[in-house]
Design an enzyme around this catalytic site. Structure first.
Site, PDB file in Angstrom:
ATOM      1  N   GLY A 220       0.819  -1.202   0.000  1.00 46.10           N
ATOM      2  CA  GLY A 220       0.000   0.000   0.000  1.00 46.10           C
ATOM      3  C   GLY A 220       0.853   1.251   0.000  1.00 46.10           C
ATOM      4  N   SER A 221       0.298   2.328   0.505  1.00 43.96           N
ATOM      5  CA  SER A 221       0.965   3.625   0.445  1.00 43.96           C
ATOM      6  C   SER A 221       2.089   3.728   1.463  1.00 43.96           C
ATOM      7  CB  SER A 221      -0.049   4.743   0.705  1.00 43.96           C
ATOM      8  OG  SER A 221      -0.482   4.708   2.052  1.00 43.96           O
ATOM      9  N   ALA A 222       3.006   4.654   1.199  1.00 45.83           N
ATOM     10  CA  ALA A 222       4.120   4.873   2.124  1.00 45.83           C
ATOM     11  C   ALA A 222       3.626   5.408   3.463  1.00 45.83           C
ATOM     12  CB  ALA A 222       5.130   5.834   1.503  1.00 45.83           C
ATOM     13  N   SER A 223       2.611   6.262   3.446  1.00 42.88           N
ATOM     14  CA  SER A 223       2.129   6.836   4.704  1.00 42.88           C
ATOM     15  C   SER A 223       1.585   5.759   5.629  1.00 42.88           C
ATOM     16  CB  SER A 223       1.053   7.892   4.424  1.00 42.88           C
ATOM     17  OG  SER A 223      -0.046   7.321   3.723  1.00 42.88           O
ATOM     18  N   THR A 224       0.813   4.815   5.074  1.00 42.91           N
ATOM     19  CA  THR A 224       0.298   3.724   5.903  1.00 42.91           C
ATOM     20  C   THR A 224       1.422   2.791   6.324  1.00 42.91           C
ATOM     21  OG1 THR A 224      -1.839   3.830   4.772  1.00 42.91           O
ATOM     22  CG2 THR A 224      -1.359   1.831   6.012  1.00 42.91           C
ATOM     23  N   GLY A 225       2.357   2.526   5.410  1.00 38.53           N
ATOM     24  CA  GLY A 225       3.489   1.670   5.738  1.00 38.53           C
ATOM     25  C   GLY A 225       4.324   2.233   6.869  1.00 38.53           C
ATOM     26  N   GLU A 243       5.631  -3.288   1.365  1.00 40.71           N
ATOM     27  CA  GLU A 243       5.782  -2.995  -0.062  1.00 40.71           C
ATOM     28  C   GLU A 243       5.001  -1.717  -0.328  1.00 40.71           C
ATOM     29  OE1 GLU A 243       4.226  -5.008  -4.145  1.00 40.71           O
ATOM     30  OE2 GLU A 243       5.153  -6.365  -2.693  1.00 40.71           O
ATOM     31  N   CYS A 277       2.283   1.055  -8.380  1.00 40.57           N
ATOM     32  CA  CYS A 277       3.355   1.622  -7.562  1.00 40.57           C
ATOM     33  C   CYS A 277       4.627   1.829  -8.370  1.00 40.57           C
ATOM     34  CB  CYS A 277       3.623   0.746  -6.346  1.00 40.57           C
ATOM     35  SG  CYS A 277       3.974  -0.978  -6.725  1.00 40.57           S
TER      36      CYS A 277
END
Length: 492
Positions: A220-225, A243, A277
């Site tokens: 998913g997104s970098a912010s959630t990661g 990822e 992505c």
């Protein structure tokens, strides 16, 4: 009945959720999210199922996974339609996603044996054996852009390794998640081995905060990661595979074959309406007449792309974004870049208000300061011009992300230089950035991941290595270490 826990379909006790087609607004799926207690129940079911599943011979686990592959093949048309209608992508592209899911099975089986499995080395007085053991109970968080294929890339190798799972699809693609789980049910998975919980951010937080979880596999997104990384900090005993996204550069050094270069750029930047992505977000074009001509041709051809409905005939190259809100976010990012001083080469346009259909946008930002280093998840391409190849590499690396990077050039030496200097997990030469080999690792560095690449390397984070020195007999060594005396003393 929207949740599958311990082999039973049950009604969620959380908020009511409705999923519509992002273009037509047709209602596709309705149901209730899980609540925190049901998330904990799913984890308990997975924990209780783990010992028996982990002790199954690999061949038994493989047989169920291969049955799932056969069911995917048998229901390919139905699943294709579900994915296309729920995401807004064209039918042709949704079909390629289901094909990728099917192909993932055989690849994951091969990767299990090549990357993990069991290896034995004979020693003079025994053997050294390397085995791999499953972690236990893992959570799998799925994204919305490939709601079948990308979670499948975690679920299949994790099950093969002997883990039990709780799967939370994206809240934007609950229908696909439910449809896939029903195929796993028909494949004969024992109760509790794979569990489905539906929900958004709150349910994701409830799942990731469970003490009894042995790890989490996320796409998913970098912010959630980053949020998940912070949440699991101080827990080194848990496996975490992230990822995430990219702000990926594509370098156009030599566009002599103009239309081929334009085609590669379209495939890199705008396929899946820019919702991959690995999509090119930054286009680096060499200064000069050839670069000018290339950009003019790119704008010409990209301007003809008309997004359409999933079932249009003839099929469009791109469909809608995942939601009208996602399309609006792309428009806002374009306007922000214009306000910073960017020069629009091709303005994105909403095909119809209230829908997610959005035409591609291209904006030049050469010399513009303070451009956000972010992943705009949609069909917006940012252009920079450069004078020499060293500058192109510097621009390419000017990001906190590090997922994919590409070069269009006939000069092998330039590609070799890029391989040495690029900071990216995927570096392609005269191939689209969105192209990746399933027999290679998939992932990046920096804000694109935490060094847990998936695809061929997914087996690595689904099991831990166990090393053994083994001998069927206990013997005293013929030669003892200095200072050891095993001589028999005579009784006095």
């Amino acid at each position: 009945m929207t949740l599958w826990i311990n082999g039973d379909w049950i009604t969620g006790q959380g908020e009511r959720r409705r999923k519509t087609n992002p273009v037509s607004a047709e209602i596709l799926w309705q149901g209730n999210d899980a609540n925190a207690a049901q998330v904990a129940e799913a984890c308990q079911a997975a924990r209780e199922a783990f010992p028996r599943w982990a002790r199954q011979p690999f061949a038994a686990r493989q047989a169920i996974v291969e049955k799932f592959a056969a069911l995917l093949e048998a229901h390919k048309a139905d699943l294709t339609e579900v994915i296309a209608r729920e995401t807004g992508k064209p039918r042709w592209e949704a079909a390629t996603e289901v094909t990728a899911m099917i192909n993932k099975i055989a690849i994951s089986i091969k990767a299990y044996h090549a990357r993990t499995g069991e290896q034995k080395s004979e020693l003079v007085d025994g053997a050294a054996t390397l085995r791999h053991r499953p972690h236990g109970v893992l959570a799998v968080f799925g994204p919305y852009n490939f709601p079948g294929h990308l979670p499948n890339g975690h679920i299949v190798p994790a099950l093969l390794a002997g883990n039990t799972l709780i799967f939370k699809p994206s809240e934007l693609t609950p229908w696909t998640g439910e449809t896939v789980i029903k195929l796993w049910e028909r494949a004969g998975l024992p109760a509790g081995v794979l569990n489905l919980v539906q929900g958004g951010r709150e349910i994701g937080q409830a799942l990731s905060s469970l003490d009894d979880l042995d790890g989490l596999l996320f796409t998913g997104s970098a912010s959630t990661g980053y949020q998940l990384h912070r949440q699991l900090s101080g827990q080194p005993e848990k496996i975490l595979a992230l990822e995430m996204g990219g702000n990926n550069p594509l370098i156009i050094e030599d566009a002599t074959n103009m239309d081929a270069a334009v085609h590669l750029t379209l495939q890199s930047a705008f396929i899946t309406a820019g919702q991959r992505c690995t999509c090119a977000r930054r286009l680096l074009v060499k200064q000069g007449a050839q670069g000018d001509a290339f950009l003019a041709r790119l704008v010409d051809v990209a301007g003809r792309l008309q997004p359409g409905r999933w079932d249009d005939d003839p099929q469009p190259f791109i469909g809608g974004l995942i939601s009208a809100q996602a399309a609006q976010h792309v428009m806002e990012a374009w306007r922000q870049r214009e306000a910073l001083g960017g020069r629009t080469l091709l303005a994105p346009r909403k095909v119809k208000e209230g829908t997610s259909l959005l035409t591609p946008g291209i904006i030049e930002l050469t010399g513009v300061a303070d451009v956000p280093d972010e992943e705009v998840f949609g069909p917006l391409l940012n252009v920079w011009r450069y004078a020499h190849f060293d500058e192109a590499i510097r621009l390419a690396n000017n990001t906190r992300f590090g997922l994919s990077c590409g070069l269009v050039s006939t000069d092998r030496a330039q590609f070799e230089q890029l391989l040495l200097e690029a900071r990216a997990g995927i570096v392609n030469w005269n191939k689209p950035l969105t192209g990746a080999a399933s027999t290679a690792p998939f992932g990046g560095v920096g804000a694109s991941g935490n060094h847990r690449p998936s695809a061929w390397y997914a087996a690595d984070y689904c099991a831990w290595p166990m090393a053994s020195l083994e001998s069927p007999e206990l013997t005293l060594p013929a030669t003892l270490s200095p200072g050891l005396d095993f001589s028999r003393r005579e009784a006095v």
